[in-house]
Structure formats: C-alpha cells, structure tokens
Write an enzyme that holds these catalytic residues in place. Sequence first.
Site, PDB file in Angstrom:
ATOM      1  N   ASN A  13       0.858  -1.187   0.000  1.00 55.54           N
ATOM      2  CA  ASN A  13       0.000   0.000   0.000  1.00 55.54           C
ATOM      3  C   ASN A  13       0.902   1.248   0.000  1.00 55.54           C
ATOM      4  O   ASN A  13       1.708   1.435   0.925  1.00 55.54           O
ATOM      5  CB  ASN A  13      -0.897  -0.051   1.246  1.00 55.54           C
ATOM      6  CG  ASN A  13      -1.819   1.142   1.336  1.00 55.54           C
ATOM      7  OD1 ASN A  13      -1.402   2.263   1.087  1.00 55.54           O
ATOM      8  ND2 ASN A  13      -3.065   0.917   1.707  1.00 55.54           N
ATOM      9  N   HIS A  16       0.978   6.237   1.857  1.00 55.45           N
ATOM     10  CA  HIS A  16       1.687   7.201   2.701  1.00 55.45           C
ATOM     11  C   HIS A  16       2.890   7.852   2.022  1.00 55.45           C
ATOM     12  O   HIS A  16       3.461   8.800   2.558  1.00 55.45           O
ATOM     13  CB  HIS A  16       1.990   6.585   4.064  1.00 55.45           C
ATOM     14  CG  HIS A  16       0.701   6.284   4.781  1.00 55.45           C
ATOM     15  ND1 HIS A  16      -0.202   7.279   5.064  1.00 55.45           N
ATOM     16  CD2 HIS A  16       0.120   5.118   5.149  1.00 55.45           C
ATOM     17  CE1 HIS A  16      -1.278   6.734   5.629  1.00 55.45           C
ATOM     18  NE2 HIS A  16      -1.109   5.430   5.684  1.00 55.45           N
ATOM     19  N   HIS A  49      -5.532   3.680  -1.717  1.00 48.87           N
ATOM     20  CA  HIS A  49      -6.848   4.065  -1.207  1.00 48.87           C
ATOM     21  C   HIS A  49      -7.165   5.477  -1.679  1.00 48.87           C
ATOM     22  O   HIS A  49      -6.527   6.435  -1.241  1.00 48.87           O
ATOM     23  CB  HIS A  49      -6.820   3.993   0.329  1.00 48.87           C
ATOM     24  CG  HIS A  49      -8.137   4.259   0.981  1.00 48.87           C
ATOM     25  ND1 HIS A  49      -8.313   4.174   2.338  1.00 48.87           N
ATOM     26  CD2 HIS A  49      -9.347   4.600   0.481  1.00 48.87           C
ATOM     27  CE1 HIS A  49      -9.570   4.453   2.634  1.00 48.87           C
ATOM     28  NE2 HIS A  49     -10.219   4.733   1.525  1.00 48.87           N
ATOM     29  N   ARG A  51      -9.296   8.217  -1.144  1.00 49.33           N
ATOM     30  CA  ARG A  51     -10.279   8.641  -0.137  1.00 49.33           C
ATOM     31  C   ARG A  51     -11.150   9.757  -0.684  1.00 49.33           C
ATOM     32  O   ARG A  51     -10.736  10.511  -1.560  1.00 49.33           O
ATOM     33  CB  ARG A  51      -9.564   9.130   1.128  1.00 49.33           C
ATOM     34  CG  ARG A  51      -8.755   8.044   1.826  1.00 49.33           C
ATOM     35  CD  ARG A  51      -8.258   8.554   3.161  1.00 49.33           C
ATOM     36  NE  ARG A  51      -9.348   8.690   4.093  1.00 49.33           N
ATOM     37  CZ  ARG A  51      -9.635   7.828   5.059  1.00 49.33           C
ATOM     38  NH1 ARG A  51      -8.894   6.764   5.242  1.00 49.33           N
ATOM     39  NH2 ARG A  51     -10.649   8.029   5.859  1.00 49.33           N
ATOM     40  N   ARG A  55      -6.981  12.811   0.821  1.00 51.28           N
ATOM     41  CA  ARG A  55      -5.914  13.287   1.724  1.00 51.28           C
ATOM     42  C   ARG A  55      -4.539  12.735   1.327  1.00 51.28           C
ATOM     43  O   ARG A  55      -3.526  13.301   1.697  1.00 51.28           O
ATOM     44  CB  ARG A  55      -6.246  12.972   3.177  1.00 51.28           C
ATOM     45  CG  ARG A  55      -6.086  11.529   3.572  1.00 51.28           C
ATOM     46  CD  ARG A  55      -6.360  11.342   5.049  1.00 51.28           C
ATOM     47  NE  ARG A  55      -7.752  11.584   5.379  1.00 51.28           N
ATOM     48  CZ  ARG A  55      -8.371  11.035   6.422  1.00 51.28           C
ATOM     49  NH1 ARG A  55      -7.706  10.249   7.244  1.00 51.28           N
ATOM     50  NH2 ARG A  55      -9.643  11.267   6.658  1.00 51.28           N
ATOM     51  N   GLU A  76      -8.593   0.596  -2.992  1.00 47.70           N
ATOM     52  CA  GLU A  76      -9.424   0.701  -1.785  1.00 47.70           C
ATOM     53  C   GLU A  76     -10.324   1.909  -1.940  1.00 47.70           C
ATOM     54  O   GLU A  76      -9.857   2.992  -2.329  1.00 47.70           O
ATOM     55  CB  GLU A  76      -8.550   0.896  -0.550  1.00 47.70           C
ATOM     56  CG  GLU A  76      -7.838  -0.347  -0.126  1.00 47.70           C
ATOM     57  CD  GLU A  76      -6.997  -0.093   1.114  1.00 47.70           C
ATOM     58  OE1 GLU A  76      -7.149   0.963   1.745  1.00 47.70           O
ATOM     59  OE2 GLU A  76      -6.183  -0.946   1.430  1.00 47.70           O
ATOM     60  N   THR A 107     -17.600  -1.831  15.783  1.00 47.51           N
ATOM     61  CA  THR A 107     -16.747  -1.374  16.890  1.00 47.51           C
ATOM     62  C   THR A 107     -15.284  -1.656  16.581  1.00 47.51           C
ATOM     63  O   THR A 107     -14.402  -0.956  17.043  1.00 47.51           O
ATOM     64  CB  THR A 107     -17.131  -2.077  18.199  1.00 47.51           C
ATOM     65  OG1 THR A 107     -17.284  -3.457  17.913  1.00 47.51           O
ATOM     66  CG2 THR A 107     -18.394  -1.509  18.791  1.00 47.51           C
ATOM     67  N   GLU A 157     -11.179  -9.167   3.228  1.00 47.29           N
ATOM     68  CA  GLU A 157      -9.901  -8.790   3.834  1.00 47.29           C
ATOM     69  C   GLU A 157     -10.138  -8.609   5.320  1.00 47.29           C
ATOM     70  O   GLU A 157     -10.916  -7.739   5.739  1.00 47.29           O
ATOM     71  CB  GLU A 157      -9.344  -7.507   3.213  1.00 47.29           C
ATOM     72  CG  GLU A 157      -8.003  -7.152   3.870  1.00 47.29           C
ATOM     73  CD  GLU A 157      -7.188  -6.113   3.129  1.00 47.29           C
ATOM     74  OE1 GLU A 157      -7.274  -6.051   1.891  1.00 47.29           O
ATOM     75  OE2 GLU A 157      -6.455  -5.376   3.812  1.00 47.29           O
ATOM     76  N   HIS A 200      -3.678  -4.399   7.866  1.00 46.60           N
ATOM     77  CA  HIS A 200      -3.781  -3.201   8.699  1.00 46.60           C
ATOM     78  C   HIS A 200      -2.873  -3.307   9.917  1.00 46.60           C
ATOM     79  O   HIS A 200      -3.070  -4.170  10.761  1.00 46.60           O
ATOM     80  CB  HIS A 200      -5.210  -2.887   9.162  1.00 46.60           C
ATOM     81  CG  HIS A 200      -5.367  -1.416   9.470  1.00 46.60           C
ATOM     82  ND1 HIS A 200      -4.936  -0.871  10.646  1.00 46.60           N
ATOM     83  CD2 HIS A 200      -5.824  -0.399   8.720  1.00 46.60           C
ATOM     84  CE1 HIS A 200      -5.148   0.431  10.619  1.00 46.60           C
ATOM     85  NE2 HIS A 200      -5.679   0.748   9.464  1.00 46.60           N
TER      86      HIS A 200
HETATM   87  N1  PXP Z   1      -5.921  -3.025   4.123  1.00 42.26           N
HETATM   88  C1  PXP Z   1      -6.851  -2.054   4.145  1.00 42.26           C
HETATM   89  C2  PXP Z   1      -8.226  -2.388   3.705  1.00 42.26           C
HETATM   90  C3  PXP Z   1      -6.536  -0.748   4.543  1.00 42.26           C
HETATM   91  O1  PXP Z   1      -7.481   0.211   4.560  1.00 42.26           O
HETATM   92  C4  PXP Z   1      -5.204  -0.460   4.906  1.00 42.26           C
HETATM   93  C5  PXP Z   1      -4.838   0.934   5.301  1.00 42.26           C
HETATM   94  O2  PXP Z   1      -5.030   1.791   4.238  1.00 42.26           O
HETATM   95  C6  PXP Z   1      -4.264  -1.493   4.837  1.00 42.26           C
HETATM   96  C7  PXP Z   1      -4.651  -2.773   4.477  1.00 42.26           C
HETATM   97  C8  PXP Z   1      -2.837  -1.262   5.172  1.00 42.26           C
HETATM   98  O3  PXP Z   1      -2.711  -0.894   6.503  1.00 42.26           O
HETATM   99  P1  PXP Z   1      -1.334  -0.336   7.030  1.00 42.26           P
HETATM  100  O4  PXP Z   1      -1.065   0.906   6.255  1.00 42.26           O
HETATM  101  O5  PXP Z   1      -1.562  -0.111   8.473  1.00 42.26           O
HETATM  102  O6  PXP Z   1      -0.295  -1.401   6.748  1.00 42.26           O
END
Ligand code: PXP
Length: 258
Positions: A13, A16, A49, A51, A55, A76, A107, A157, A200
């Site tokens: 991913n 960032h 992703h 968004r 962002r 995403e 939650t 996922e 995640h």
């Molecule tokens: N999977 C999904 C569905 C996510 O939304 C994210 C975060 O964007 C990730 C995986 C990756 O998470 P992380 O950036 O914490 O490794």
Amino acid sequence: MKPVQNKLRLGVNIDHVATIRNARGGIHPDPVRAALMAADAGADGITAHLREDRRHISDDDIARLRSNVALPLNLEMAATEEMLAIALRHLPNAACLVPERRQELTTEGGLNIHKKKKFLHDFVQALKAADIRVSLFIDPSSKQIEAAAEIGADIVELHTGRYCEAALNGDKKEEAKELKRLVEGAAFGAELNLEVHAGHGLDFATVKPVAAIPELVELNIGHFLIGEAIFTGIEAAVTDMRKIMNEVRLGAQAEQTS
Ligand code: PXP
C-alpha cells in the site's frame, strides 16, 4: 486443515508516500515511483486508497498507477457512487470496499455489511459486472464473513488492526484472542469459498503469526513499509517483508508434512 499455500501474496500500500508528498504539495515523493520500486523488490500487487477527501492518493495517481505499473492494482474505496464511477473508469484488478465514515464502522473498524446489505449487494454486483474482483474489509467476525458471502463478494480482507494494537501494547492475552479470531475467520471464509486476505498495522513482528494462517492468500501492508523505507529504502523494506512471509510459509508447510 487446509494445506498451507506455497506463496502468500504481498500487496504494498503506497498511500503514505502520497501523504508525505501532499505535506508540501508538489510531486515529490511520487507514489508511482514507489510502486515501481516495490514491484522490483517482489511485491505481488499495489494497493492504493482513493479517499473521498483525497488526503493522500489523488485521481491522477490512480490513472498513472494504471498506465505505468504492470502489477495488479487493488483500489481501496468507500462504497459511494463517485468511487464506483472512478473504479469503472480505471478498471482496477480488485476493489476493496472500506468504511470511511464513522457510522459505517463496526466497533472493530471494518465494514458493517448488515447495516447496508442491499445497497452493498448491488454495489458489489456493479463492480463484478465490470470484471473487477470485489473485496470487503471486515472485522474477523463470522456474522460479517457470512454476510460478505451472501452479497457475492469474491474476497474478504480481515482487519488485523486490533491484533496489531494489542501486540504493540504488550497485551499478550488480547493479542492471542485477536489472533485466534483471525485464524478462525480465515478458516470460515475459506469454507464459504471466499478468498481471504488480511491487513492493517502489520510489521516485521506481527506479520509472522498472520503469515502462518494457511487460508490466507494475500496480505496488504503499507504504513510500516513506507515508514521503514525512510531508514532502509523501499526495496529493502519490501524484500525483508517478503523474506519473512516466505520463511513463515515454508516453516508452516514443513510442519504440516512432518
Ligand atoms: N488493508 C486495508 C483495507 C486498509 O485500509 C489499509 C490501510 O489503508 C491497509 C490494508 C494497510 O494498513 P497499514 O497501512 O496499516 O499497513
């Protein structure tokens, strides 16, 4: 028990990288360059992703990822009409539906399918009709996994956030409990013929027990890899993650055959 799959795919991913770029505006660092480097280092797919508030990843990033990167793209996105139109325009290999608004959260932080079952059913079918594989980012709860299968998702996922958070806090009891939920959730998903992914918050340590879960086919990892890349470079970060995942898989396989 399901035989351990040989290879566990790694989706990198790159959100960032765009977060850092956007901190100053401009074009550097470029998430597409990061995706190309991750591909060279052994990533099996790229996850981004888009968004609603843009962002990090931008519309232009998605267009450039599609035209410049050969690896499968996992887009995403929130389940909105705007995002559906974008997905149908760019035709990613997969779309992973994630919650973006608080009221859509369970939650634990995954998508609450029950809350919008009919809407999500139609949304999933619209993506599938365009040959986009559909993944739902959910908490490892049997209720959510069952609902994902009912509305025709190809993939679930499983959200590893709670497990990773417990590990980070040194809460061994909670960590074991959350890992068990992931183990059971993966088995249940596979039983329902869903392809099971997870992600995640994973890092070099927390990935190990997760990579050993035999039903898992893909892990999506971002924040840690991009953070680590600051110190070692993106190629080393991805290569090292790949190596750990491969070693865990080989170990789990050897255990099963001994
Ligand atoms: N999977 C999904 C569905 C996510 O939304 C994210 C975060 O964007 C990730 C995986 C990756 O998470 P992380 O950036 O914490 O490794």
